[in-house]
Design an enzyme around this catalytic site. Structure first.
Site, mmCIF file in Angstrom:
data_model
loop_
_atom_site.group_PDB
_atom_site.id
_atom_site.type_symbol
_atom_site.label_atom_id
_atom_site.label_comp_id
_atom_site.label_asym_id
_atom_site.label_seq_id
_atom_site.Cartn_x
_atom_site.Cartn_y
_atom_site.Cartn_z
ATOM 1 N N ASP A 1 41.315 44.657 38.511
ATOM 2 C CA ASP A 1 40.757 44.937 39.824
ATOM 3 C C ASP A 1 39.418 44.258 40.059
ATOM 4 O O ASP A 1 38.374 44.747 39.625
ATOM 5 C CB ASP A 1 40.617 46.456 39.978
ATOM 6 C CG ASP A 1 40.249 46.847 41.396
ATOM 7 O OD1 ASP A 1 40.436 46.011 42.304
ATOM 8 O OD2 ASP A 1 39.784 47.979 41.593
ATOM 9 N N ASP B 1 40.313 40.553 46.337
ATOM 10 C CA ASP B 1 40.604 41.766 45.571
ATOM 11 C C ASP B 1 41.955 41.664 44.869
ATOM 12 O O ASP B 1 43.001 41.716 45.512
ATOM 13 C CB ASP B 1 40.588 42.968 46.526
ATOM 14 C CG ASP B 1 40.718 44.295 45.783
ATOM 15 O OD1 ASP B 1 40.822 44.280 44.540
ATOM 16 O OD2 ASP B 1 40.721 45.343 46.452
#
Ligand SMILES: *[C@@H]1O[C@H](CO)[C@@H](O)[C@H](O)[C@H]1NC(C)=O
Ligand SMILES: *[C@@H]1O[C@H](CO)[C@@H](O)[C@H](O)[C@H]1NC(C)=O
Ligand SMILES: *[C@@H]1O[C@H](CO)[C@@H](O)[C@H](O)[C@H]1NC(C)=O
Ligand SMILES: *[C@@H]1O[C@H](CO)[C@@H](O)[C@H](O)[C@H]1NC(C)=O
Length: 414
Positions: A83, A292
């Site tokens: 992440d 992201d």
């Protein structure tokens, strides 16, 4: 996943369907570190639904990439969601007041000789905004994500072990992580936590950069459709530079010193038809989108999204599916062959990134032969998200020393 920055403008990603595998091969390169990522296969994958917490329903599919780490002494494997949209490294820990179901055993700090609670108060405890002192002067953290997932637990430090290409273990001591005793959110039972790779001091890259010779990393994610026996790749530190023909780079924008990798999107083209956010890079809103790896679709500001949606519909030589309520407002097509869709170019400041249908049309869960445009809309003009579907088949380098992100079209399956 994005660390919670503005609750009312983000989406809840419900992960009913996670892809694929398990390829724990690591290799060290030039003092740096290369690892392969994991995708887990999930059978009976239901249709994915993406629900906007505050607003309306929309629909998407989920695909997270998992990074394997060994933690503790003796080492225990954990698989965490990769992440770049958050900082903290955390895993579910025993004793569990409130944990979601996971297939593999949870980390038990009592069985590790190198587990150490971070004291409180301390500088390390203050690295997490929400670090507070608990009884016995221990540091407790709470970390919330934009999709409303929350982890709570003890901030601790541990030894993390990577395996080199020769099979040699490489140990890094005193890595700060969250031992999560109270974790809620929509996680798949393969996901044992989250490995934050953002810009802040507690992220994996910030903590291992000095060990591996540089504050930089790169990733090459295989496309969603790829056979699960083929893994994605990541490199950390020295040797992770993205070089050679076809590389384009865009500056990182440091907004508020937060964890996110903001870049500036000027516009989007569908083949030759260009839609602008701003046609002047001097006046463009700096840092209006972040990259992201933990969010699957790409989120565009409303007006641009509508323009791209309409233009794609105009250019795809097929009729979209309009009679399937499960698909909601998505732009989807039914086809037995590869979808012939337009090239979509993301015009970042200084870097045009061309996406082919393999990066922009994704099957929604178990619907055979259906492909949907993997873009969605956000009402937040200043925080679009460049999701992981669009990142696939690019070698993407984050050079945090020179504050640039580079993209190189690459067949990540090779
Ligand atoms: C992955 O799941 C599919 C069905 O969804 C199955 O056909 C395939 O064999 C599985 N692959 C592995 C490696 O488990
Ligand atoms: C777990 O966390 C939630 C949300 O942060 C909180 O409301 C709840 O009280 C916590 N539960 C326990 C047992 O600590
Ligand atoms: C730039 O955009 C403005 C409106 O947003 C428009 O009036 C102008 O013609 C555009 N300039 C160019 C060179 O496209
Ligand atoms: C996204 O667009 C749809 C219409 O296409 C709209 O109903 C919805 O409110 C929008 N969502 C956001 C977050 O702007």
């Amino acid at each position: 996943m994005a660390y919670l920055i503005q609750l009312n403008s983000f989406f809840l990603f419900i992960s009913l369907f996670i892809l694929l595998i398990h390829l724990p091969v690591h290799q060290a390169v030039n003092g740096g570190l290369s690892v392969k990522l994991i995708r887990k296969n999930s059978t009976n994958a239901p249709l994915q639904r993406l629900t906007d917490v505050a607003q309306t329903n929309s629909y998407a599919y989920l695909g997270e990439y998992l990074l394997e780490l060994s933690i503790g002494t003796p080492p225990v494997n954990i698989y965490g969601i990769l992440d770049t949209g958050s900082d903290l490294i955390w895993t579910q820990c025993i004793p569990c007041k409130n944990c979601y179901k996971q297939n593999d055993p949870m980390f038990d700090p009592r069985k590790s000789s190198t587990y150490t609670n971070i004291p409180c108060p301390s500088d390390k405890c203050s690295l997490i905004d929400t670090g507070v002192c608990l009884a016995k002067n221990r540091c407790s953290y709470t970390y919330a994500y934009a999709d409303s997932s929350i982890t709570q637990g003890a901030l601790a430090s541990e030894t993390i072990t990577f395996k080199s290409s020769t099979g040699e273990p490489i140990q890094v001591n005193d890595i700060i992580f969250g031992c999560g005793h109270n974790n809620t959110g929509v996680f798949n039972d393969h996901e044992m936590g989250i490995i934050g790779l953002g810009r802040g001091p507690t992220s994996l890259i910030s903590q291992i950069s000095s060990t591996f010779g540089g504050n930089k990393f790169s990733q090459c994610l295989v496309p969603f459709h790829t056979d699960i026996s083929i893994s994605s790749k990541m490199s950390f530190g020295q040797g992770s530079e993205v070089l050679g023909d076809g590389v384009v780079s865009t500056p990182l924008v440091n907004k508020d010193g937060g964890p996110l990798y903001f870049v500036t999107l000027l516009g989007v083209s569908v083949e030759d038809t260009r839609f602008e956010i701003s046609n002047n890079s001097e006046t463009a809103p700096k840092g209006n989108m972040f990259i992201d790896s933990g969010t699957p679709p790409t989120l565009l500001p409303q007006q641009l999204y509508d323009q791209v949606f309409d233009e794609v519909r105009k250019q795809v030589p097929m009729s979209p599916i309009t009679d399937d309520p499960d698909l909601g407002p998505q732009l989807c097509y039914r086809t037995s062959t590869n979808l012939e869709g337009p090239i979509i170019t993301m015009h970042f400041e200084g870097a045009d990134v061309q996406l082919t249908p393999i990066q922009t049309f994704i099957p929604p869960g178990a619907k055979d032969g259906v492909f949907c445009l993997a873009f969605t809309n956000t009402s937040n003009e200043n925080a679009g998200i460049y999701g992981n579907f669009a990142q696939s088949n690019f070698l993407i380098g984050y050079d945090l020393e020179n504050e640039v992100v580079s993209f190189k079209p690459t067949d990540c399956t090779k």
